[in-house]
Design a protein around this motif. Structure first.
Motif, PDB file in Angstrom:
ATOM      1  N   ARG A  51       0.772  -1.283  -0.035  1.00 37.18           N
ATOM      2  CA  ARG A  51      -0.161  -0.068   0.062  1.00 37.18           C
ATOM      3  C   ARG A  51       1.004   1.183   0.126  1.00 37.18           C
ATOM      4  O   ARG A  51       1.799   1.324   0.635  1.00 37.18           O
ATOM      5  CB  ARG A  51      -0.906   0.050   1.439  1.00 37.18           C
ATOM      6  CG  ARG A  51      -1.698  -1.248   1.378  1.00 37.18           C
ATOM      7  CD  ARG A  51      -2.918  -1.022   2.269  1.00 37.18           C
ATOM      8  NE  ARG A  51      -3.913  -0.211   1.791  1.00 37.18           N
ATOM      9  CZ  ARG A  51      -4.755   0.810   2.424  1.00 37.18           C
ATOM     10  NH1 ARG A  51      -4.298   0.921   3.550  1.00 37.18           N
ATOM     11  NH2 ARG A  51      -5.566   1.690   1.977  1.00 37.18           N
ATOM     12  N   THR A  52       0.568   2.463  -0.835  1.00 34.59           N
ATOM     13  CA  THR A  52       1.244   3.527  -0.842  1.00 34.59           C
ATOM     14  C   THR A  52       0.721   4.492   0.021  1.00 34.59           C
ATOM     15  O   THR A  52      -0.441   4.294   0.570  1.00 34.59           O
ATOM     16  CB  THR A  52       1.112   4.164  -2.392  1.00 34.59           C
ATOM     17  OG1 THR A  52      -0.191   4.543  -2.491  1.00 34.59           O
ATOM     18  CG2 THR A  52       1.297   3.005  -3.398  1.00 34.59           C
ATOM     19  N   PRO A  53       1.541   5.325   0.269  1.00 39.72           N
ATOM     20  CA  PRO A  53       1.310   6.410   1.159  1.00 39.72           C
ATOM     21  C   PRO A  53      -0.005   7.231   0.859  1.00 39.72           C
ATOM     22  O   PRO A  53      -0.857   7.553   1.724  1.00 39.72           O
ATOM     23  CB  PRO A  53       2.310   7.446   1.395  1.00 39.72           C
ATOM     24  CG  PRO A  53       3.674   6.827   0.766  1.00 39.72           C
ATOM     25  CD  PRO A  53       2.856   5.514   0.104  1.00 39.72           C
ATOM     26  N   ALA A  54      -0.117   7.500  -0.351  1.00 44.76           N
ATOM     27  CA  ALA A  54      -1.578   8.145  -0.806  1.00 44.76           C
ATOM     28  C   ALA A  54      -2.575   7.258  -0.761  1.00 44.76           C
ATOM     29  O   ALA A  54      -3.854   7.667  -0.381  1.00 44.76           O
ATOM     30  CB  ALA A  54      -1.370   8.140  -2.606  1.00 44.76           C
ATOM     31  N   GLU A  55      -2.615   5.931  -0.845  1.00 45.62           N
ATOM     32  CA  GLU A  55      -3.725   5.085  -0.544  1.00 45.62           C
ATOM     33  C   GLU A  55      -4.145   5.075   0.942  1.00 45.62           C
ATOM     34  O   GLU A  55      -5.403   4.998   1.162  1.00 45.62           O
ATOM     35  CB  GLU A  55      -3.344   3.535  -1.050  1.00 45.62           C
ATOM     36  CG  GLU A  55      -3.251   3.500  -2.594  1.00 45.62           C
ATOM     37  CD  GLU A  55      -2.690   2.076  -2.819  1.00 45.62           C
ATOM     38  OE1 GLU A  55      -2.980   1.555  -4.148  1.00 45.62           O
ATOM     39  OE2 GLU A  55      -1.844   1.665  -2.442  1.00 45.62           O
ATOM     40  N   ILE A  56      -3.245   4.860   1.881  1.00 45.10           N
ATOM     41  CA  ILE A  56      -3.436   4.949   3.154  1.00 45.10           C
ATOM     42  C   ILE A  56      -3.961   6.241   3.389  1.00 45.10           C
ATOM     43  O   ILE A  56      -4.788   6.374   4.462  1.00 45.10           O
ATOM     44  CB  ILE A  56      -2.034   4.628   4.006  1.00 45.10           C
ATOM     45  CG1 ILE A  56      -1.523   3.480   3.583  1.00 45.10           C
ATOM     46  CG2 ILE A  56      -2.044   4.945   5.357  1.00 45.10           C
ATOM     47  CD1 ILE A  56       0.040   3.109   4.179  1.00 45.10           C
TER      48      ILE A  56
END
Length: 258
Positions: A51-56
């Protein structure tokens, strides 16, 4: 049961629809199974390395996956089909949650998730279901998925990309893929009730229309949720407009195959 649903019309909750007059609903949805183990797996998946920071960053404010999946009745031993997974935002949560005890399938628009996610460690049990050759989300003819007796089908903000005929064919295929008692969870951008098409609402859907279409396929409406309602969206702007993107009003509906 006499369940009332409020949907935005104009800028307020002006439409109140009594189920049983125009729609048929079963007894209230009762989730009797313990959700704790599933919740733990979802929360662990949310911390996954893929999971990417943008998704989180979208977890708590916009998407609320724990609450959403609990509302839909997800359990970690289910056979689940996710439709139009895109880049895999939900796939990255569903696959680890179901791994080992259940099974995740993905179908329609799977090229990106197959390339970016399914070849990562821990996603080898996810199975891609292919549409018949030449068929796309926007132009679906009658078809069947390559699987039967599913426990759940989920779609997040995808039905608005289809015309009514394609949605009907999709709903029929979903109905046939589910076991008796299987669940169908839907979330999408809200359009004002009975509002004609215009330049701003092409990626929005009238939730009352969605209920009718899915019931026409044989499903029962089980429940609705305001988890993704948004006072920041008065339903007048295109969902990608800078003032509402990521904060659109979204309806969340749960259906069951009798």
């Amino acid at each position: 049961m006499n369940k009332r649903i409020g949907f935005k019309a104009g800028g307020a909750l002006a439409l109140s629809l009594t189920l049983g007059l125009g729609f048929t609903a079963p007894a209230a949805w009762a989730q009797t199974d313990d959700f704790d183990s599933t919740r733990n797996k979802i929360e662990m998946a949310m911390q996954g390395a893929t999971r990417t920071p943008a998704e989180i960053a979208r977890d708590d404010i916009e998407r609320r996956p724990v609450e959403t999946l609990e509302f839909f009745g997800l359990r970690d031993d289910m056979q689940v089909l996710e439709l139009v997974p895109g880049a895999g935002w939900y796939t990255k949560i569903l696959a680890p949650t179901l791994r080992g005890s259940g099974k995740l399938y993905v179908a329609i628009g799977t090229d990106t998730v197959a390339e970016r996610v399914l070849n990562e460690p821990g996603f080898d049990e996810v199975e891609v279901l292919n549409l018949p050759d030449g068929m796309t989300l926007r132009e679906l003819a009658p078809f069947e998925f390559e699987v039967e007796d599913l426990d759940m089908v989920l779609t997040f903000r995808n039905l608005h990309n289809m015309n009514a005929e394609s949605r009907a064919h999709l709903n029929d295929a979903i109905f046939n893929s589910l076991r008796s008692g299987g669940l169908y969870g839907v979330k999408d951008h809200t359009r004002r009730h009975l509002e004609p098409d215009n330049r701003e609402n092409g990626r929005r859907l009238d939730p009352v229309l969605v209920i009718k279409e899915i019931q026409d396929a044989g499903f029962e409406l089980v429940d609705f949720s305001d988890l993704h309602a948004s006072v920041a969206d008065d339903l007048t702007l295109e969902v990608g407009h800078e003032s509402v993107t990521g904060r659109t009003d979204r309806f969340t509906l749960l259906f069951r195959k009798p």
